[in-house]
Design a protein around this motif. Sequence first.
Motif, PDB file in Angstrom:
ATOM      1  N   VAL A 127       0.845  -2.633 -56.355  1.00  0.00           N
ATOM      2  CA  VAL A 127       0.405  -3.143 -55.060  1.00  0.00           C
ATOM      3  C   VAL A 127       1.552  -3.144 -54.062  1.00  0.00           C
ATOM      4  O   VAL A 127       1.403  -2.712 -52.910  1.00  0.00           O
ATOM      5  N   ASN A 128       2.721  -3.603 -54.484  1.00  0.00           N
ATOM      6  CA  ASN A 128       3.867  -3.669 -53.572  1.00  0.00           C
ATOM      7  C   ASN A 128       4.353  -2.292 -53.135  1.00  0.00           C
ATOM      8  O   ASN A 128       4.946  -2.143 -52.064  1.00  0.00           O
ATOM      9  N   SER A 129       4.099  -1.277 -53.933  1.00  0.00           N
ATOM     10  CA  SER A 129       4.518   0.080 -53.553  1.00  0.00           C
ATOM     11  C   SER A 129       3.652   0.657 -52.438  1.00  0.00           C
ATOM     12  O   SER A 129       4.061   1.608 -51.765  1.00  0.00           O
ATOM     13  N   ASN A 130       2.444   0.101 -52.253  1.00  0.00           N
ATOM     14  CA  ASN A 130       1.490   0.596 -51.249  1.00  0.00           C
ATOM     15  C   ASN A 130       1.092   2.052 -51.473  1.00  0.00           C
ATOM     16  O   ASN A 130       0.582   2.711 -50.557  1.00  0.00           O
ATOM     17  N   SER A 131       1.313   2.556 -52.676  1.00  0.00           N
ATOM     18  CA  SER A 131       1.028   3.970 -52.942  1.00  0.00           C
ATOM     19  C   SER A 131      -0.449   4.296 -52.787  1.00  0.00           C
ATOM     20  O   SER A 131      -0.810   5.347 -52.233  1.00  0.00           O
TER      21      SER A 131
END
Length: 273
Positions: A127-131
Amino acid sequence: MSTAPIGIFDSGYGGLTVMKEIVKNLPEYDYLYLGDNARAPYGGRSFDTIYQYTRQCVEYLFDQNCHLIILACNTASAKALRNIQQKDLPNIAPDRRVLGVIRPTAEVIGRYSKTGHVGVLGTSGTVNSNSYVMEIRQQFPELTVYQEACPMWVPLVENQEYDSDGADYFIQQHIDGILSQSPKIDTLLLACTHYPLLLDKIKTYVGDDITILSQGEIVAKSLDDYLQRHPEIAEKCTTGRSKKFLTTDSTDDFDDHAKFFWGKEIASEFIDL
């Protein structure tokens, strides 16, 4: 070497849910699974560390005569795949291919949503990577993407508590969390290879009007399409129907956990990277 298997890599056991669907869809090929359990989980590690670990495992699979490797790991796909594809392959293996699990899902998710609002359930690292947000918007710029990190879901699965009454609290908590972000969400993506084992419980907290997508089937269909479009790669993958499982940690522990992801007993082999 007599075989040239399709390599499937994950930091642990979860990638077996993807491999299971791939084998179901493409049973004729040889397969070699590598779980880097000794260094799992990858999610909380730095970008550089994840890249170095993933590259090391990819190079090992290349040494085992794999011409095609699937990163059946969302964290590795999010934080290592691009560098491996763009920086490493041209220098170390220009005739080989490494694919991930994020793009195949992003390429189809828009077909399932009628409202244009989709939710992504994943680990904190994913989630934090926003991939997924970036990939989905690239494929379907008209979609609105919402995310919810579910940090307890992987431990529930790996501790074999995914079907327990105690799991309900954490599952409902995050289903409520993602759906509270928009009443228009009509499609939920399980963006972690562990989450299919929670599917039955997830369905109890999701209305019938919401579509739930798991990665395995999508990735399997995408791989089938890829091999048809790239016969030069398909020809290098042998078709002996063999399946081999490797782990960098205890084989007893791997085999005990793996049967829940794979659906039946397996016998893994230890490797020291």
